[in-house]
Design a protein around this motif. Structure first.
Motif, PDB file in Angstrom:
ATOM      1  N   TRP A 132       0.841  -1.215   0.000  1.00 14.08           N
ATOM      2  CA  TRP A 132       0.000   0.000   0.000  1.00 14.08           C
ATOM      3  C   TRP A 132       0.873   1.260   0.000  1.00 14.08           C
ATOM      4  O   TRP A 132       0.610   2.214  -0.736  1.00 14.08           O
ATOM      5  N   GLN A 136       1.302   4.305  -2.667  1.00 17.92           N
ATOM      6  CA  GLN A 136       1.191   5.720  -2.300  1.00 17.92           C
ATOM      7  C   GLN A 136       2.483   6.481  -2.556  1.00 17.92           C
ATOM      8  O   GLN A 136       2.576   7.659  -2.201  1.00 17.92           O
ATOM      9  N   ARG A 137       3.486   5.778  -3.095  1.00 13.78           N
ATOM     10  CA  ARG A 137       4.798   6.377  -3.370  1.00 13.78           C
ATOM     11  C   ARG A 137       5.417   6.907  -2.073  1.00 13.78           C
ATOM     12  O   ARG A 137       5.945   8.025  -2.013  1.00 13.78           O
ATOM     13  N   ARG A 138       5.325   6.092  -1.045  1.00 14.23           N
ATOM     14  CA  ARG A 138       5.868   6.488   0.264  1.00 14.23           C
ATOM     15  C   ARG A 138       6.659   5.326   0.838  1.00 14.23           C
ATOM     16  O   ARG A 138       6.594   4.202   0.349  1.00 14.23           O
ATOM     17  N   ASP A 145      -2.387   8.936   7.807  1.00  8.67           N
ATOM     18  CA  ASP A 145      -2.903   7.796   7.052  1.00  8.67           C
ATOM     19  C   ASP A 145      -4.135   7.177   7.708  1.00  8.67           C
ATOM     20  O   ASP A 145      -4.855   6.418   7.056  1.00  8.67           O
TER      21      ASP A 145
END
Lengths: 296, 318
Positions: A132, A136-138, A145
């Protein structure tokens, strides 16, 4: 700060929510957060000691009666009162973390197969959370969150890693726990583990070294203190074997400062633990009997 | 410390050639040199600035004359300030005490003029009586100790912690009470570091009449900013409460939502038969598994009889 509102008359209590009685007000969650600093005691100067536990794992060691379970219960109580936090508890003795059984999402007793099952589930959750986060590019979970923090608390780690079950089961336990400790930190699955002496025959060194925070309560030997704190701290004057045996709850904490510091861990007695546990169970209203009865 | 005496005094700490005199001499020389340098620099800078600005409004020759007059005047003022700086510094160190004393004297004079004897006696009795209250007394004493340790730290730096060639002392910043004593923040001048001070921690504790002194760095990015904790009491023997119970209801929480725990009845060794343990032991387990006694019948006493044969069941909560 106690957050309650004025209690409505008994006859007007919203029974649809399963509340049959109200002590002195409508319960409101304390709204603590695992993302806030967690108070765990005072240092030698009387100043508050807090931990940023959501992104760290902590290993607690020390001889029996040193205060390990007291610290574990303080941490668990805070987590129980924290918003959007789940508890996964491992307690082979049943009584140390037993008060939190009703509000824990998983409570593992002296059953290694159950422990393995829970750790496998946690592993899947961690895998999914990292997928996930990648979507979310995290790289790390944060407060915004609104994803639950899953606090894993293990009391007497040695029971699962060296006592219960078969050798294959114990090895799998070590493997799974190492993965949870290694990867859970950044995705909201911190681990708190306690054992009397985390030597290599109890838990592998590779697992022990993954714990960023260390708390060494009274140890019987200098070597035991060094095993808990790591490195060669005893030669530098930081030895938990110097702690007065009568002074339960005192420990050396190795956390943000990078140097062990003497602390006195906060302590909750049994009545206080059950007071908090009962209240939090009441807030969660896990018992739906009253709700079912109302609906019927 | 003979190496700083400049006279090779072999008696070391004797009064005629001791450390104190040498340090004061160094401070004196430093002050004179600084004043001279400040005078020259100030004179030049002010003269140049004056000439530059004044030449826009008047003849350059007049501007030069004005600069030649104004520069030395301002330079002389700066020279005086720098020259008497050691005295000003001492006054600054004692500012809290001086201010408190003046406030006390002039406050009392004003109060005496504004009130009669009865009121004054009542107020004095109230103030004196408040010191009989332990928390008030402790607070006041803690503040007094904060003032005390700042002076004692200054003495430590001047007496046995050698700073630098000019003899300047570290900045002793704020002090505040802590549960164990006092905490003082200091800012080091060049010539000192944390390790040097930590080596003198015991001496500082003696100078402050304390049990122990702990010196730590405040800011990891600044080695000059330190914190001195003066410990007079031990707090790690106290019982610490996390305060979490204040956030929940005091009592009377319904326990409908908690799981009823069925207590086993086999609580003594004779109550647990050997076959029961064998039955609970998994076949694949090598070590002794945890005792998981099969849930037996819950102990439900039907009656309790007292020594004289009377049934007292109703008097006991099971």
């Amino acid at each position: 700060m106690k957050r309650t509102t004025t209690a409505p008359p008994v006859g007007e209590v919203p029974t649809a929510f399963g509340i049959s009685t109200a002590p002195d007000g409508v319960p409101v969650a304390p709204m603590l957060s695992m993302f806030d600093p967690m108070f765990i005691g005072i240092d030698e100067f009387g100043q508050a000691v807090t931990l940023d536990l959501v992104f760290h794992n902590i290993l607690v060691g020390g001889e029996p009666g040193g205060g390990k379970s007291g610290l574990l219960n303080t941490i668990t109580a805070y987590a129980a009162m924290a918003d959007n936090t789940r508890l996964v508890l491992f307690d082979g003795k049943l009584v140390e973390l037993g008060p939190w059984m009703d509000i824990a999402d998983e409570f593992v007793g002296p059953d290694l197969e159950h422990a393995l099952s829970v750790l496998r589930r946690l592993q899947v959750v961690i895998n999914n959370r990292y997928a996930w986060l990648r979507a979310q590019r995290r790289r790390k979970l944060d407060r915004q969150d609104r994803m639950s923090v899953i606090l894993v608390v293990l009391d007497e780690l040695a029971l699962y890693s060296a006592t219960y079950g078969t050798k294959d089961q114990r090895e799998e336990f070590d493997r799974l726990l190492r993965d949870v400790v290694a990867r859970g930190r950044a995705c909201g699955v911190p681990v708190v583990a306690a054992t009397q002496r985390p030597s290599v025959d109890i838990i592998p060194t590779s697992l022990r070294d993954l714990f960023g925070y260390r708390a060494a309560f009274r140890c019987t030997t200098i070597n035991s203190s060094d095993i808990v704190l790591g490195r060669d701290w005893a030669s530098q004057g930081y030895s938990a074997s110097d702690i007065d045996p009568e002074n339960r709850g005192m420990a050396y904490l190795l956390a943000e400062t990078g140097v062990p510091r003497r602390i006195k861990a906060a302590y909750l007695n049994d009545a206080e633990i059950y007071q908090i546990a009962d209240y939090m169970a009441w807030i969660r209203r896990t018992n739906t009997t009253a709700l079912s009865g109302t609906a019927a | 410390m003979p190496k700083f005496s400049g006279r090779g005094n072999r008696r070391g700490f004797s009064r005629s050639g001791g450390t104190v005199t040498v340090l004061e001499t160094r401070v004196h020389r430093s002050s004179a040199r600084n004043a001279r340098v400040a005078f020259i620099l100030t004179t030049i800078v002010i003269a140049l600035l004056t000439m530059t600005i004044a030449s826009d409004y008047m003849n350059p020759v007049l501007a030069l004359l004005l600069a030649a007059g104004l520069g030395p005047i301002v330079g002389a003022l700066v020279w005086v300030v720098v020259r008497i700086w050691p005295v000003l510094r001492v006054l600054w160190w004692w500012t809290p005490e001086i201010t408190s004393a003046l406030a006390l004297v002039y406050g009392w004079l004003w109060f005496a003029d504004a009130t009669d004897l009865v009121v004054r006696l009542i107020v004095v009795a109230a103030l004196g009586g408040s010191f009989a209250i332990p928390p008030v007394r402790r607070r006041v004493w803690a503040v007094v100790l904060c003032l005390f340790v700042r002076h004692r730290l200054r003495v430590c730096f001047a007496q046995f912690i050698i700073a630098n060639q000019s003899g300047t002392l570290p900045f002793i910043l704020m002090a505040r009470p802590t549960p164990v004593g006092e905490r003082v923040w200091i800012y080091l001048r060049p010539g000192l570091d944390l390790t040097y001070l930590q080596a003198s921690a015991e001496k500082i504790a003696v100078a402050c009449s304390a049990a122990q002194t702990v010196i730590e760095r405040v800011n990891p990015s600044n080695a000059a900013f330190l914190r001195v904790d003066i410990k007079r009491r031990e707090v790690l023997t106290a019982t610490v409460k996390p305060g979490l119970t204040d956030l929940v209801g005091a009592d009377g929480t319904p326990i409908d939502d908690t799981t009823a725990v069925i207590a086993p009845s086999a609580l003594d060794l004779p109550d647990v038969a050997d076959p029961a343990v064998k039955a609970a032991k998994p076949a694949t387990t090598r070590t002794v598994p945890p005792a998981r006694p099969a849930p037996g019948p819950v102990f439900q006493p039907t009656s309790v009889t007292s020594a004289d044969g009377e049934d007292v069941s109703d008097l006991i909560d099971f």
